[in-house]
Design a protein around this motif. Structure first.
Motif, PDB file in Angstrom:
ATOM      1  N   MET A   1       0.845  -1.189   0.000  1.00  0.00           N
ATOM      2  CA  MET A   1       0.000   0.000   0.000  1.00  0.00           C
ATOM      3  C   MET A   1       0.886   1.246   0.000  1.00  0.00           C
ATOM      4  SD  MET A   1      -2.790   1.236   2.809  1.00  0.00           S
ATOM      5  CE  MET A   1      -3.735  -0.251   2.565  1.00  0.00           C
ATOM      6  N   ALA A   2       0.556   2.197  -0.874  1.00  0.00           N
ATOM      7  CA  ALA A   2       1.339   3.430  -0.915  1.00  0.00           C
ATOM      8  C   ALA A   2       1.109   4.238   0.342  1.00  0.00           C
ATOM      9  CB  ALA A   2       0.937   4.254  -2.145  1.00  0.00           C
ATOM     10  N   PRO A   3       2.122   5.038   0.794  1.00  0.00           N
ATOM     11  CA  PRO A   3       1.994   5.774   2.048  1.00  0.00           C
ATOM     12  C   PRO A   3       0.803   6.707   2.077  1.00  0.00           C
ATOM     13  CG  PRO A   3       4.273   5.754   1.285  1.00  0.00           C
ATOM     14  CD  PRO A   3       3.433   5.180   0.184  1.00  0.00           C
ATOM     15  N   TRP A   4       0.408   7.219   0.895  1.00  0.00           N
ATOM     16  CA  TRP A   4      -0.668   8.214   0.900  1.00  0.00           C
ATOM     17  C   TRP A   4      -2.058   7.581   0.803  1.00  0.00           C
ATOM     18  CZ3 TRP A   4       3.101   7.723  -2.830  1.00  0.00           C
ATOM     19  CH2 TRP A   4       2.716   7.126  -4.017  1.00  0.00           C
ATOM     20  N   GLU A   5      -2.142   6.265   0.585  1.00  0.00           N
ATOM     21  CA  GLU A   5      -3.429   5.607   0.518  1.00  0.00           C
ATOM     22  C   GLU A   5      -3.999   5.445   1.924  1.00  0.00           C
ATOM     23  OE1 GLU A   5      -3.084   1.973  -1.597  1.00  0.00           O
ATOM     24  OE2 GLU A   5      -2.562   2.930  -3.490  1.00  0.00           O
ATOM     25  N   MET A   6      -5.242   5.873   2.105  1.00  0.00           N
ATOM     26  CA  MET A   6      -5.861   5.822   3.424  1.00  0.00           C
ATOM     27  C   MET A   6      -6.634   4.518   3.592  1.00  0.00           C
ATOM     28  SD  MET A   6      -4.980   8.487   5.044  1.00  0.00           S
ATOM     29  CE  MET A   6      -6.154   8.585   6.385  1.00  0.00           C
ATOM     30  N   SER A   7      -6.534   3.945   4.739  1.00  0.00           N
ATOM     31  CA  SER A   7      -7.300   2.757   5.093  1.00  0.00           C
ATOM     32  C   SER A   7      -7.594   2.832   6.575  1.00  0.00           C
ATOM     33  CB  SER A   7      -6.509   1.491   4.769  1.00  0.00           C
ATOM     34  OG  SER A   7      -5.399   1.384   5.641  1.00  0.00           O
ATOM     35  N   GLY A   8      -8.386   1.865   7.054  1.00  0.00           N
ATOM     36  CA  GLY A   8      -8.660   1.850   8.486  1.00  0.00           C
ATOM     37  C   GLY A   8      -7.400   1.696   9.311  1.00  0.00           C
ATOM     38  N   LEU A   9      -6.451   0.886   8.819  1.00  0.00           N
ATOM     39  CA  LEU A   9      -5.200   0.692   9.541  1.00  0.00           C
ATOM     40  C   LEU A   9      -4.364   1.965   9.561  1.00  0.00           C
ATOM     41  CD1 LEU A   9      -4.301  -2.839   8.200  1.00  0.00           C
ATOM     42  CD2 LEU A   9      -4.914  -2.259  10.534  1.00  0.00           C
ATOM     43  N   THR A  10      -4.349   2.671   8.433  1.00  0.00           N
ATOM     44  CA  THR A  10      -3.597   3.932   8.381  1.00  0.00           C
ATOM     45  C   THR A  10      -4.178   4.938   9.361  1.00  0.00           C
ATOM     46  OG1 THR A  10      -3.173   3.506   6.037  1.00  0.00           O
ATOM     47  CG2 THR A  10      -2.739   5.727   6.852  1.00  0.00           C
ATOM     48  N   ILE A  11      -5.507   5.020   9.401  1.00  0.00           N
ATOM     49  CA  ILE A  11      -6.162   5.954  10.319  1.00  0.00           C
ATOM     50  C   ILE A  11      -5.855   5.584  11.765  1.00  0.00           C
ATOM     51  CG2 ILE A  11      -8.411   6.756  11.128  1.00  0.00           C
ATOM     52  CD1 ILE A  11      -9.397   6.435   8.219  1.00  0.00           C
ATOM     53  N   ALA A  12      -5.870   4.267  12.071  1.00  0.00           N
ATOM     54  CA  ALA A  12      -5.543   3.830  13.434  1.00  0.00           C
ATOM     55  C   ALA A  12      -4.109   4.204  13.787  1.00  0.00           C
ATOM     56  CB  ALA A  12      -5.752   2.323  13.564  1.00  0.00           C
ATOM     57  N   ASN A  13      -3.207   4.036  12.819  1.00  0.00           N
ATOM     58  CA  ASN A  13      -1.803   4.374  13.066  1.00  0.00           C
ATOM     59  C   ASN A  13      -1.643   5.874  13.308  1.00  0.00           C
ATOM     60  OD1 ASN A  13       0.795   3.118  13.257  1.00  0.00           O
ATOM     61  ND2 ASN A  13       1.377   4.259  11.455  1.00  0.00           N
ATOM     62  N   PRO A  63       1.895  13.500  12.318  1.00  0.00           N
ATOM     63  CA  PRO A  63       1.785  12.075  11.972  1.00  0.00           C
ATOM     64  C   PRO A  63       1.434  11.812  10.510  1.00  0.00           C
ATOM     65  CG  PRO A  63       0.776  12.474  14.102  1.00  0.00           C
ATOM     66  CD  PRO A  63       1.091  13.823  13.517  1.00  0.00           C
ATOM     67  N   PRO A  64       0.436  12.519   9.897  1.00  0.00           N
ATOM     68  CA  PRO A  64       0.179  12.267   8.471  1.00  0.00           C
ATOM     69  C   PRO A  64       1.392  12.556   7.599  1.00  0.00           C
ATOM     70  CG  PRO A  64      -1.626  13.508   9.440  1.00  0.00           C
ATOM     71  CD  PRO A  64      -0.543  13.464  10.462  1.00  0.00           C
ATOM     72  N   LEU A  65       2.138  13.623   7.927  1.00  0.00           N
ATOM     73  CA  LEU A  65       3.327  13.953   7.142  1.00  0.00           C
ATOM     74  C   LEU A  65       4.384  12.867   7.284  1.00  0.00           C
ATOM     75  CD1 LEU A  65       4.828  15.975   5.377  1.00  0.00           C
ATOM     76  CD2 LEU A  65       5.628  17.114   7.462  1.00  0.00           C
ATOM     77  N   ALA A  66       4.579  12.370   8.505  1.00  0.00           N
ATOM     78  CA  ALA A  66       5.590  11.328   8.721  1.00  0.00           C
ATOM     79  C   ALA A  66       5.208  10.039   7.997  1.00  0.00           C
ATOM     80  CB  ALA A  66       5.760  11.075  10.217  1.00  0.00           C
ATOM     81  N   LEU A  67       3.923   9.681   8.025  1.00  0.00           N
ATOM     82  CA  LEU A  67       3.484   8.466   7.343  1.00  0.00           C
ATOM     83  C   LEU A  67       3.544   8.626   5.832  1.00  0.00           C
ATOM     84  CD1 LEU A  67       0.473   7.217   9.473  1.00  0.00           C
ATOM     85  CD2 LEU A  67       2.769   6.301   9.355  1.00  0.00           C
ATOM     86  N   TRP A  68       3.254   9.835   5.348  1.00  0.00           N
ATOM     87  CA  TRP A  68       3.343  10.097   3.912  1.00  0.00           C
ATOM     88  C   TRP A  68       4.763   9.905   3.408  1.00  0.00           C
ATOM     89  CZ3 TRP A  68       5.741  14.265   1.206  1.00  0.00           C
ATOM     90  CH2 TRP A  68       5.446  14.307  -0.159  1.00  0.00           C
ATOM     91  N   ARG A  69       5.736  10.213   4.256  1.00  0.00           N
ATOM     92  CA  ARG A  69       7.137  10.028   3.897  1.00  0.00           C
ATOM     93  C   ARG A  69       7.618   8.606   4.161  1.00  0.00           C
ATOM     94  NH1 ARG A  69      10.175  14.394   2.892  1.00  0.00           N
ATOM     95  NH2 ARG A  69      12.052  13.289   3.584  1.00  0.00           N
ATOM     96  N   GLY A  70       6.691   7.731   4.572  1.00  0.00           N
ATOM     97  CA  GLY A  70       7.041   6.332   4.726  1.00  0.00           C
ATOM     98  C   GLY A  70       7.446   5.913   6.110  1.00  0.00           C
ATOM     99  N   GLY A  71       7.261   6.758   7.104  1.00  0.00           N
ATOM    100  CA  GLY A  71       7.629   6.394   8.460  1.00  0.00           C
ATOM    101  C   GLY A  71       9.127   6.452   8.674  1.00  0.00           C
ATOM    102  N   SER A  72       9.574   5.837   9.735  1.00  0.00           N
ATOM    103  CA  SER A  72      10.986   5.898  10.093  1.00  0.00           C
ATOM    104  C   SER A  72      11.465   4.545  10.579  1.00  0.00           C
ATOM    105  CB  SER A  72      11.199   6.945  11.191  1.00  0.00           C
ATOM    106  OG  SER A  72      12.499   6.860  11.726  1.00  0.00           O
ATOM    107  N   GLY A  73      12.721   4.237  10.237  1.00  0.00           N
ATOM    108  CA  GLY A  73      13.330   3.015  10.739  1.00  0.00           C
ATOM    109  C   GLY A  73      13.790   3.139  12.168  1.00  0.00           C
ATOM    110  N   LEU A  74      13.660   4.341  12.764  1.00  0.00           N
ATOM    111  CA  LEU A  74      14.111   4.531  14.132  1.00  0.00           C
ATOM    112  C   LEU A  74      13.135   3.960  15.154  1.00  0.00           C
ATOM    113  CD1 LEU A  74      15.340   8.238  13.860  1.00  0.00           C
ATOM    114  CD2 LEU A  74      16.725   6.163  13.758  1.00  0.00           C
ATOM    115  N   SER A  75      11.885   3.822  14.774  1.00  0.00           N
ATOM    116  CA  SER A  75      10.890   3.357  15.733  1.00  0.00           C
ATOM    117  C   SER A  75      11.094   1.875  16.049  1.00  0.00           C
ATOM    118  CB  SER A  75       9.482   3.561  15.176  1.00  0.00           C
ATOM    119  OG  SER A  75       8.527   3.009  16.037  1.00  0.00           O
TER     120      SER A  75
END
Length: 533
Positions: A1-13, A63-75
């Motif tokens: 799933m692309a980072p900008w695609e919204m789903s229930g899981l994305t919203i929960a995240n 959070p939407p901006l960070a997820l749009w950029r694909g998140g981070s490997g630091l977490s």
């Protein structure tokens, strides 16, 4: 799933990340206030209020901006959604047993996606109810107070009302209407009346009455997060302090008279209970009143300049942005939808000599292979082994003028392992059973088994597949016969008068009912290796 695609899981995240950042925003604002109080030239309350609002807004937008950029490997937190617990769970499990795997460093736990979604929704609804119910009650009381009040005068767009039931003046913005409601008792104290009018009018000028709804909306959406209540309480405080501070700057303002007015209003409310829509002061009683009087009497002569205040605010926002980038955990949904599979088919169709078809059976196999932990592990290990055998098999395919999609057959049969006979009835990469191996020129005996000779068994497989294609003139039927035997497929064709392999499988003429669907799924995966990234 692309980072900008919204789903229930994305919203929960997004919701979980926003909750974490709201904790950080509330703590940051409290720290900035403590730092300001210790400085010889503190920040103005208006600057602190703006910082608090910006920090709260950053907690929601980062959070939407960070997820749009694909998140981070630091977490350290990871989350993946699987179609089923295992590729061996069976095709019926794909539709009803989706799992979410949560990992923190080396620790992992799997939960039912439906159960997790249901409990999360229940907690969200419970939080909204806890936060909204008292607000609805207060909103009704506020509207009732406005309806029962009488118009005193108009000040531009502001209507000043007088109520004989209210004990505390308050300002309220109702879309299209700016209102100030004054207790009737203030009419007997003209000096207090002027101070109350100035204070409530300042709330309208600063748009505090509109920001109020934004804060209450945030409290409603994150009702179970104590940090949200802490943050909104701080913002309510700062609104009052900033308003007092602005009035103190006016010429002729008397701090002692203003504090006396506060005390008299507070005294009249001892036996009443009002909510935040109408009166911050009375909802926090003595603590807030003492702070307001202290702020009015001990206002610094020289507050910190605006550029320095801006720098502190930018630092706070930067810290929240860094935390957002570090804590953003994109939920990797390993499941494929029907539209995903159809896009794969369209991308592969042009180069395929096979009549590729994505139906429910193929989609289930795609999700069992790509959407389960052991399915992906099986594919990765099989493809890694395939590299050793691929050059020789490709050469034989080319020599026999057979499509390269047949590279999928040894992966489905053996996972590109040259298996010994004791593993099952078949053996080798191509999993020939002994009679079929002998019929295609391989020697099988207790002393010598050519099914384990990769070159010999591959040549035999080419001979068999070529013969099946010539016989049935249809690759799905040829693959079905490779797995089930010529006699069984021929019997199915004669009994059903159909040459559609999918129909024959549906009517029970396949030895392995999932064989053709699994082979088609593997062909799609081999043509689109990015699916395993």
């Amino acid at each position: 799933m692309a980072p900008w695609e919204m789903s229930g899981l994305t919203i929960a995240n997004l919701y979980l990340c926003a909750n974490l950042l709201l904790v950080a925003a509330a703590g940051s604002l409290a720290a900035i206030r403590a730092l300001s109080a210790s400085l010889p030239r503190p920040l103005t309350y208006r600057h602190l209020l703006v910082m608090g609002r910006v920090l709260g807004l950053t907690a929601l937008l980062a959070p939407p901006l960070a997820l749009w950029r694909g998140g981070s490997g630091l977490s350290p937190l990871r989350a993946q959604v699987w179609s089923a617990p295992s590729m061996h769970a069976g095709t019926a499990a794909v539709s009803g047993t989706a799992q979410i795997e949560l990992g923190l460093n080396a620790q992992h736990v799997s939960l039912s996606l439906n159960a997790l979604a249901g409990s999360t929704s229940l907690l969200f609804v419970l939080g909204v109810f806890i936060a909204v119910w008292p607000l609805l009650s207060e909103a009704r009381a506020t509207l009732r107070a406005v309806r029962n009040a009488h118009l005193l005068r108009r000040l531009g767009r502001v209507r000043v009302l007088v109520s004989d039931r209210e004990h505390v003046p308050f300002a309220i913005w109702i879309p299209g209407h700016c209102l100030i409601v004054l207790p009737a008792a203030l009419l007997l104290r003209p000096a207090d009346l002027r101070l109350a009018l100035r204070h409530e009018a300042q709330h309208h000028r600063a748009r505090d009455t509109r920001y109020l709804y934004v804060m209450l909306l945030g409290r409603a959406l994150f009702g179970l997060n104590p940090a949200v209540h802490w943050l909104t309480r701080q913002l309510f405080e700062l609104q009052e302090f900033a308003c007092d501070e602005e009035l103190a700057r006016r010429k002729g303002h008397c701090a002692r008279a203003y504090c006396s007015c506060l005390l008299r209003v507070a005294e009249s409310t001892l036996a009443t209970k009002q909510g935040q829509l109408r009166s911050f002061m009375t909802s926090h009683h003595g603590f807030a009143l003492a702070r307001r009087i202290e702020a009015a009497l001990q206002r610094p002569a020289r507050p910190l300049r605006a550029p320095a205040a801006t720098g502190i605010g930018v630092l706070g926002v930067a810290l929240l942005a860094i935390l957002s980038a570090a804590s953003a955990t994109p939920v990797r949904d390993r499941r494929l939808s029907r539209s995903d599979a159809e896009r794969l088919e369209a991308a592969t169709q042009g180069s395929s000599a096979f009549p590729l078809k994505v139906n429910d059976a193929v989609l289930r196999q795609l999700n069992l292979l790509l959407g389960t932990p052991d399915g992906r592990a099986f594919l990765n290990s099989s493809i890694a082994r395939m590299r050793d055998f691929q050059p020789g098999i490709r050469q034989e395919l080319k020599r026999h003028v057979l499509p390269t999609e047949l590279l999928a057959v040894p992966l489905v049969e053996s996972g590109y392992r040259n298996l010994a006979p004791k593993v099952g009835p078949g053996a080798g990469l191509w999993m020939f059973v002994a009679p079929t191996a002998r019929a295609n020129g391989l020697k099988v005996s207790a002393d010598w088994d050519q099914r384990l000779d990769v070159r010999a068994e591959t040549q035999a497989a080419m001979h068999l597949l070529s013969d099946l294609q010539r016989r049935f003139r249809d690759w799905p039927l040829a693959l079905m016969a490779y797995n089930s035997g010529i006699a069984r497929v021929q019997a199915g064709i004669e009994a059903t008068r159909s040459r559609d392999a999918w129909t024959l499988y549906r009517l029970g003429y396949g030895n392995d009912p999932d064989y053709l669907a699994r082979t088609m799924a593997v062909i799609l995966i081999l043509a689109n290796p990015r699916l395993l990234d």
